[in-house]
Design a protein around this motif. Structure first.
Motif, PDB file in Angstrom:
ATOM      1  N   SER A  93      -1.378  13.581  -4.178  1.00 18.19           N
ATOM      2  CA  SER A  93      -2.486  12.636  -4.228  1.00 18.19           C
ATOM      3  C   SER A  93      -2.018  11.312  -4.813  1.00 18.19           C
ATOM      4  O   SER A  93      -1.177  11.267  -5.714  1.00 18.19           O
ATOM      5  N   LEU A 123       2.738   4.027 -10.230  1.00 15.62           N
ATOM      6  CA  LEU A 123       1.514   4.601  -9.689  1.00 15.62           C
ATOM      7  C   LEU A 123       0.658   5.198 -10.792  1.00 15.62           C
ATOM      8  O   LEU A 123      -0.578   5.098 -10.760  1.00 15.62           O
ATOM      9  N   TRP A 137       0.755   5.275   1.294  1.00 15.89           N
ATOM     10  CA  TRP A 137       0.042   6.007   2.342  1.00 15.89           C
ATOM     11  C   TRP A 137       0.595   7.428   2.450  1.00 15.89           C
ATOM     12  O   TRP A 137       1.807   7.626   2.492  1.00 15.89           O
ATOM     13  N   LYS A 159      -3.802   3.930  -0.384  1.00 19.55           N
ATOM     14  CA  LYS A 159      -4.049   3.231  -1.650  1.00 19.55           C
ATOM     15  C   LYS A 159      -3.498   1.816  -1.577  1.00 19.55           C
ATOM     16  O   LYS A 159      -2.303   1.613  -1.314  1.00 19.55           O
ATOM     17  N   GLU A 199      -4.580   9.746   3.069  1.00 17.99           N
ATOM     18  CA  GLU A 199      -5.012   8.996   1.895  1.00 17.99           C
ATOM     19  C   GLU A 199      -4.264   7.661   1.869  1.00 17.99           C
ATOM     20  O   GLU A 199      -3.075   7.597   2.178  1.00 17.99           O
ATOM     21  N   ASN A 239      -4.514   8.906  -5.571  1.00 23.65           N
ATOM     22  CA  ASN A 239      -5.744   8.319  -6.141  1.00 23.65           C
ATOM     23  C   ASN A 239      -6.236   7.141  -5.307  1.00 23.65           C
ATOM     24  O   ASN A 239      -6.635   6.101  -5.833  1.00 23.65           O
ATOM     25  N   GLY A 240      -6.188   7.329  -3.994  1.00 24.88           N
ATOM     26  CA  GLY A 240      -6.618   6.279  -3.092  1.00 24.88           C
ATOM     27  C   GLY A 240      -7.920   6.635  -2.403  1.00 24.88           C
ATOM     28  O   GLY A 240      -8.753   7.366  -2.937  1.00 24.88           O
ATOM     29  N   ASP A 278      -0.762   2.258 -12.436  1.00 27.56           N
ATOM     30  CA  ASP A 278      -1.361   1.365 -11.439  1.00 27.56           C
ATOM     31  C   ASP A 278      -1.196  -0.098 -11.852  1.00 27.56           C
ATOM     32  O   ASP A 278      -2.138  -0.897 -11.825  1.00 27.56           O
ATOM     33  N   ALA A 293       0.839  -1.195   0.000  1.00 26.27           N
ATOM     34  CA  ALA A 293       0.000   0.000   0.000  1.00 26.27           C
ATOM     35  C   ALA A 293       0.873   1.243   0.000  1.00 26.27           C
ATOM     36  O   ALA A 293       2.017   1.218   0.470  1.00 26.27           O
TER      37      ALA A 293
END
Length: 413
Positions: free
Chosen positions: A376, A201, A126, A134, A132, A378-379, A204, A124
Motif C-alpha cells: 500500500s 513515502l 503507482w 499516489k 492505487e 496510502n494513495g 510523505d 506519482a
C-alpha cells in the motif's frame, strides 16, 4: 451418514491465500472481515510478494510514445506461453496529459512516475496490481538564489526509487540542476548548480541531501538499484584522462560513494555502457555505438572483482538493448522499430508482435519488469483523470476518442 467437519487452522488458510495472484486476493477481501484485515498485514503482503517472486511471475511493461498525440503510454505484455508477448492492454496517463511521464524505478511492484517537464514537475507512485495511485507533494527544498542572476532552466534527472530496509520506507532520489542567466543581459552563466532531493513515502515529504562531487548519467535500462543501494555511471577527471566510475547512494545511511570500473569500459568513444542489476549482482552492459550489428559484453561484480559473465558476438540489425528476461534472454529494439528477443543459448533472434514504428521516438521506448504486490502507498484508487486502461481489443478503436475526451476535460478546467 454425515461426514465429520474439520476446522482448517486460520494460519494455514492464510498461508494458502498468500500464494494466490493479487487480483484473486483483492476479490476475496469481501469474504469476511478477518480475511480483509489479514491481507493488509505486512506479513501477508511480504509472503504474497515473495511467492510471486519465487514463481518468477514477472510482468513486462513497455513504455512507448504516441507521436501523433504527443503522449507517452504503456503496453502490458502477455507472458502466456505461445502468445509471443502480445499486448494485453494499453495504459495512458491523463495525469501527465501535458507532458510525458518517465519511470524512475520499479520496486516491490511499485512504479515511480516523474514528468519530464522542466517546471512544475509532477511525481506519482503507482501500484498497477492494486490500482492505487499516489500524487507526491511538491518539494519544499529551498532553491538557490544569486545576486544578479536569474534561474532560466530547472532540469530533473537521474532519479531512482528504492526500498530502505532499515527504515522500512520507500524513498525516491533525484538530481535537480539549475541553469542561470545574467539578469540584465541574459547571457548564460557558465556554472550551473545541482541539488539532490530525497522523498520519503513514510514521511510523505522531501529533504535536501548533500550533493556529491560527481555528475551521474541516467540509466536507460532503468534497473540500477539493489538491496537499498542505487547505482549510476559517472566520470572522474578531465579530458583526455577521464575515467568511468560508479556512483552509488545508500538509502539507509543516505550517503554517496564512488567506486572504479576497470578498463573494460572506455570513455564513451565507440561504446555505450549501462549500469544494471543482473541476477542479484551489480553489472555493466557494454555494447558498440556504431553499425547495425552490435556486440554485447556483460560484466558483473562478485566479491569486489569484476568478471565477464558472457559475450554476445554479433546481433544483426539492432538499435539498443531494453533489458534482460528469464534465462538471460535479452530484449532489444531493432532498426525496424520492432521489439525482438535474443536467446544467447541458441543464438536465436525472435521478432515479437510489437512494432513501435508509429511511436516515432524510439528513444522513448523502454521496458520494465515487475512482480505483482499488495504493498500500500496510502494513495487513492485509479481514476480516469489519472489513468486510463484499454484492453487491446478496445485500444485500437477507442484510444484517440478517450484522449480527446481527457484533453477536453482539461481544457474546460
Amino acid at each position: 451418514m454425515q461426514m465429520p467437519r474439520f476446522a482448517v487452522p486460520e494460519a494455514l488458510v492464510t498461508e494458502i491465500l498468500s500464494k494466490l495472484p493479487v487480483k484473486s486476493v483483492i476479490r476475496f477481501n469481501c469474504v469476511c472481515k478477518y480475511w480483509c484485515s489479514s491481507f493488509q498485514t505486512p506479513h501477508f503482503i511480504s509472503n504474497n510478494y515473495h511467492n510471486n517472486l519465487k514463481n518468477n511471475s514477472l510482468i513486462p511493461l513497455l513504455q512507448r510514445f504516441d507521436g501523433n498525440a504527443d503522449l507517452a503510454f504503456f503496453s502490458q505484455l502477455s507472458v502466456v506461453k505461445d502468445e509471443n508477448f502480445l499486448v494485453k492492454q494499453n495504459i495512458h496517463f491523463p495525469f501527465f496529459i501535458h507532458d510525458s511521464p518517465y519511470v524512475w524505478g520499479a520496486r516491490h511492484g511499485l512504479f515511480c512516475l516523474h514528468s519530464s517537464c522542466m517546471e512544475d514537475t509532477e511525481v506519482a507512485i503507482w501500484n498497477p496490481s492494486t490500482r492505487e495511485f499516489k500524487i507526491l507533494p511538491p518539494s519544499s527544498v529551498q532553491r538557490p538564489t544569486y545576486p544578479g542572476l536569474t534561474c532560466d532552466l530547472v532540469v530533473f534527472d537521474c532519479g531512482a526509487f528504492e526500498f530502505d530496509f532499515k527504515a522500512d520506507d520507500y524513498k525516491f532520489i533525484r538530481f535537480v540542476t539549475f541553469l542561470f542567466v545574467d539578469s540584465e543581459c541574459g547571457i548564460e552563466s557558465p556554472d550551473d548548480v545541482t541539488q539532490v532531493e530525497l522523498y520519503s513515502l513514510k514521511c510523505d515529504s522531501w529533504k535536501e541531501i548533500p550533493s556529491p562531487n560527481y555528475r551521474p548519467f541516467n540509466s536507460y535500462l532503468n534497473n540500477n538499484c539493489l538491496d537499498g543501494i542505487c547505482y549510476w555511471q559517472t566520470v572522474m577527471g578531465n579530458s583526455p584522462d577521464e575515467k568511468v566510475m560508479i556512483l552509488s547512494f545508500d538509502m539507509a545511511n543516505e550517503k554517496f560513494s564512488v567506486s572504479p570500473i576497470l578498463e573494460f569500459v572506455p570513455f564513451f568513444s565507440k561504446t555505450n555502457s549501462e549500469v544494471l542489476v543482473f541476477n542479484g549482482s551489480v553489472g555493466v552492459l557494454v555494447y558498440s555505438v556504431e553499425g547495425i550489428d552490435k556486440s554485447f559484453d556483460l560484466w558483473v561484480m562478485n566479491g569486489g572483482v569484476w568478471t565477464k559473465q558472457f559475450s554476445i558476438e554479433s546481433i544483426p540489425g539492432v538499435f539498443n538493448p531494453l533489458g534482460f528476461w528469464k534465462n538471460d534472454e535479452l530484449f532489444l529494439l531493432n532498426t525496424n522499430y520492432e521489439v525482438v528477443l535474443f536467446d544467447p543459448s541458441t543464438q536465436e533472434l525472435k521478432v515479437l508482435g510489437i512494432n513501435t514504428y508509429l511511436d516515432h521516438h524510439r528513444e522513448y521506448v523502454s521496458l520494465f519488469f515487475y512482480v505483482e504486490s499488495l504493498v500500500s502507498i496510502n494513495g487513492i484508487q485509479e481514476h480516469k483523470d489519472h489513468i486510463i486502461r484499454q484492453l487491446v481489443g478496445d485500444a485500437s478503436n477507442n484510444i484517440n476518442r478517450n484522449i480527446d475526451q481527457v484533453e477536453t476535460q482539461y481544457d474546460n478546467g
